[in-house]
Design an enzyme around this catalytic site. Structure first.
Site, PDB file in Angstrom:
ATOM      1  N   SER A 175      51.709  22.667   9.308  1.00  0.00           N
ATOM      2  CA  SER A 175      51.640  23.832   8.431  1.00  0.00           C
ATOM      3  C   SER A 175      50.251  24.149   7.910  1.00  0.00           C
ATOM      4  O   SER A 175      49.986  25.280   7.520  1.00  0.00           O
ATOM      5  CB  SER A 175      52.612  23.654   7.263  1.00  0.00           C
ATOM      6  OG  SER A 175      52.387  22.418   6.617  1.00  0.00           O
ATOM      7  N   HIS A 203      57.435  26.421  10.948  1.00  0.00           N
ATOM      8  CA  HIS A 203      56.445  27.426  11.362  1.00  0.00           C
ATOM      9  C   HIS A 203      56.578  27.818  12.834  1.00  0.00           C
ATOM     10  O   HIS A 203      55.800  28.638  13.324  1.00  0.00           O
ATOM     11  CB  HIS A 203      55.020  26.925  11.089  1.00  0.00           C
ATOM     12  CG  HIS A 203      54.715  26.806   9.638  1.00  0.00           C
ATOM     13  ND1 HIS A 203      54.288  27.871   8.867  1.00  0.00           N
ATOM     14  CD2 HIS A 203      54.827  25.755   8.787  1.00  0.00           C
ATOM     15  CE1 HIS A 203      54.127  27.477   7.623  1.00  0.00           C
ATOM     16  NE2 HIS A 203      54.439  26.198   7.539  1.00  0.00           N
ATOM     17  N   LYS A 234      60.152  31.703   6.568  1.00  0.00           N
ATOM     18  CA  LYS A 234      58.790  32.023   7.020  1.00  0.00           C
ATOM     19  C   LYS A 234      58.825  33.224   7.962  1.00  0.00           C
ATOM     20  O   LYS A 234      59.017  34.338   7.494  1.00  0.00           O
ATOM     21  CB  LYS A 234      58.149  30.766   7.560  1.00  0.00           C
ATOM     22  CG  LYS A 234      57.826  29.862   6.354  1.00  0.00           C
ATOM     23  CD  LYS A 234      57.428  28.479   6.605  1.00  0.00           C
ATOM     24  CE  LYS A 234      57.140  27.833   5.248  1.00  0.00           C
ATOM     25  NZ  LYS A 234      57.242  26.390   5.260  1.00  0.00           N
TER      26      LYS A 234
HETATM   27  C1  LIG Z   1      57.523  25.442   4.264  1.00  0.00           C
HETATM   28  C2  LIG Z   1      57.911  24.188   4.944  1.00  0.00           C
HETATM   29  C3  LIG Z   1      59.046  23.491   4.536  1.00  0.00           C
HETATM   30  C4  LIG Z   1      59.836  23.890   3.326  1.00  0.00           C
HETATM   31  O1  LIG Z   1      60.582  25.026   3.556  1.00  0.00           O
HETATM   32  P1  LIG Z   1      61.042  25.921   2.310  1.00  0.00           P
HETATM   33  O2  LIG Z   1      62.127  26.771   2.842  1.00  0.00           O
HETATM   34  O3  LIG Z   1      59.834  26.690   1.885  1.00  0.00           O
HETATM   35  O4  LIG Z   1      61.498  24.981   1.243  1.00  0.00           O
HETATM   36  C5  LIG Z   1      59.415  22.382   5.257  1.00  0.00           C
HETATM   37  N1  LIG Z   1      58.692  21.952   6.306  1.00  0.00           N
HETATM   38  C6  LIG Z   1      57.570  22.592   6.712  1.00  0.00           C
HETATM   39  C7  LIG Z   1      56.806  22.075   7.886  1.00  0.00           C
HETATM   40  C8  LIG Z   1      57.137  23.717   6.026  1.00  0.00           C
HETATM   41  O5  LIG Z   1      56.021  24.337   6.388  1.00  0.00           O
END
Ligand SMILES: *Cc1c(COP(=O)(O)O)cnc(C)c1O
Length: 378
Positions: A175, A203, A234
């Protein structure tokens, strides 16, 4: 009560404050009374404020209301939840899927359901904080392998012994660096050593493998010992997360993941929007192609002015800085020029940087402006 600690954070340039948007997410956002070019969102396909998403959310609200009133096990879920899970399973070519309230909740709930004391977890050193917290909560012994290093993973698998269950966990797209895990090698090792493989596609969902994520990107067929976790929050522009895997793994998680058991179900409008997002991602290649074109254009632009994006292969483009203060200075300078690209500092990352995320919603002119201003102020 915490003034000393806060002062120390400030001295170390590690104190963080919140910014509040006065607009929806998009290529341009409002902060305070000003408009900024937005390079901070993970809304890679520009779906977060898409009219079709809003319509789907509204329709769901009219039919099922807003609040869900209880956890899934107490009928907090609606028919929409069930449909989204079936559609997600099909999208991921898995037997079954389960919706979680967030990616954070998915990782901290599922990992302890899959591994416990006496088991071994093998985790990439740059895995997301929610994975690290899930590993800690599990009580299993966690062996951290060097970033994207299958040889090191294999050495640890070999050393780990044969007792208990083994779980290999990796982000598919990291990320903060935007690089891609070698899922082909990692899957082969997991198979050879009889480990479960847990992939965090937060992602990658909507971005890699025709939007279907990391496994599809590598052309790996889902197997009963592979669990694909991903988020709707995302690229899919909605909220919440999912796990996709074999029927028995999903049944087990329904019974054991505490973040699933003991938390109120997501509101139906959120589920309605997630279903629409899946539908859009399945049929609309154009957004992904525009995202890819924008990514290539910005990567080239950064390279032209001597900035290297740290080996990124995705729309996450980090620009390394000389230190924490340099990262804050560069981010602050960009902000003064009407561009929002945040500085990322420890403990989120070891190496301070500006993290630029590009979206299908950006125009070429907006990307050119970012490069031009970066060139002037770097
Ligand atoms: C953003 C993210 C999460 C958390 O997801 P949310 O829905 O924002 O709680 C988990 N793992 C990775 C790799 C992320 O980038």
């Amino acid at each position: 009560m915490f003034d000393k600690e806060i002062k120390r954070l400030k001295q170390q340039h590690l104190f963080r404050t919140l910014l509040s948007r006065g607009s929806s997410q998009g290529a341009v956002i409002v902060i305070g009374r000003k408009k900024y070019l937005n390079f901070a969102s993970n809304d890679y396909l520009g779906l977060a404020a898409d009219p079709e998403m809003l319509r789907a959310a509204g329709d769901a609200a009219c039919r099922y209301g807003f609040g869900s009133g209880a956890s899934r096990l107490l009928a907090g879920g609606s028919l929409l939840h069930d449909r989204l899970e079936k559609e997600t399973a099909a999208f991921k070519s898995a037997e079954a899927a389960l919706v979680f309230n967030s990616g954070y909740a998915a990782n901290t709930g599922m990992i302890p359901a899959l591994a416990a004391e006496g088991d071994l977890i093998f985790s990439d050193e740059l895995n997301h904080a929610s994975i690290i917290d899930g590993c800690r909560l599990s009580g299993a012994r966690t062996l951290v392998y060097r970033h994207k290093d299958p040889a090191h993973l294999e050495a640890l698998l070999r050393k780990g012994g044969r007792k208990g269950r083994r779980l290999v966990i990796t982000d598919s797209v990291f990320s903060m660096d935007g690089d891609i895990a070698p899922l082909d090698d990692i899957a082969a090792l997991s198979r050879r050593y009889g480990a479960l493989l847990y992939i965090d596609d937060a992602h990658a969902t909507g971005v890699l493998g025709n939007g279907r994520g990391g496994l599809a990107h590598f052309g790996i067929d889902p197997e009963p010992w592979i669990i694909q976790m991903g988020t709707f929050s995302k690229a899919l522009g909605s909220f919440g997360a999912f796990a996709a895997g074999s029927r028995d793994v999903i049944d087990w998680i329904v019974n054991k993941a505490r973040s699933f058991l003991f938390s109120t179900a997501l509101p139906a409008p959120v589920i309605g929007a997630s279903r629409m997002a899946l539908q859009i991602v399945r049929k609309d290649r154009k957004r992904r192609e525009k995202l890819q074109a924008n990514r290539v254009m910005l990567t080239d632009g950064l390279r032209r002015i001597g900035l290297d994006s740290m080996g990124s292969e995705t729309p996450i483009l980090p620009v390394r800085t000389a230190g924490i203060e340099a990262a804050l200075r560069l981010s602050g300078e960009l902000f003064r020029h009407g561009i929002y690209a945040p500085a990322i500092r420890p403990p989120t990352v070891a190496e301070p940087r500006i993290r630029i995320t590009v979206s299908a919603g950006h125009t070429e002119e907006q990307l050119e402006k970012l490069v031009e201003i970066l060139q002037r102020i770097q």
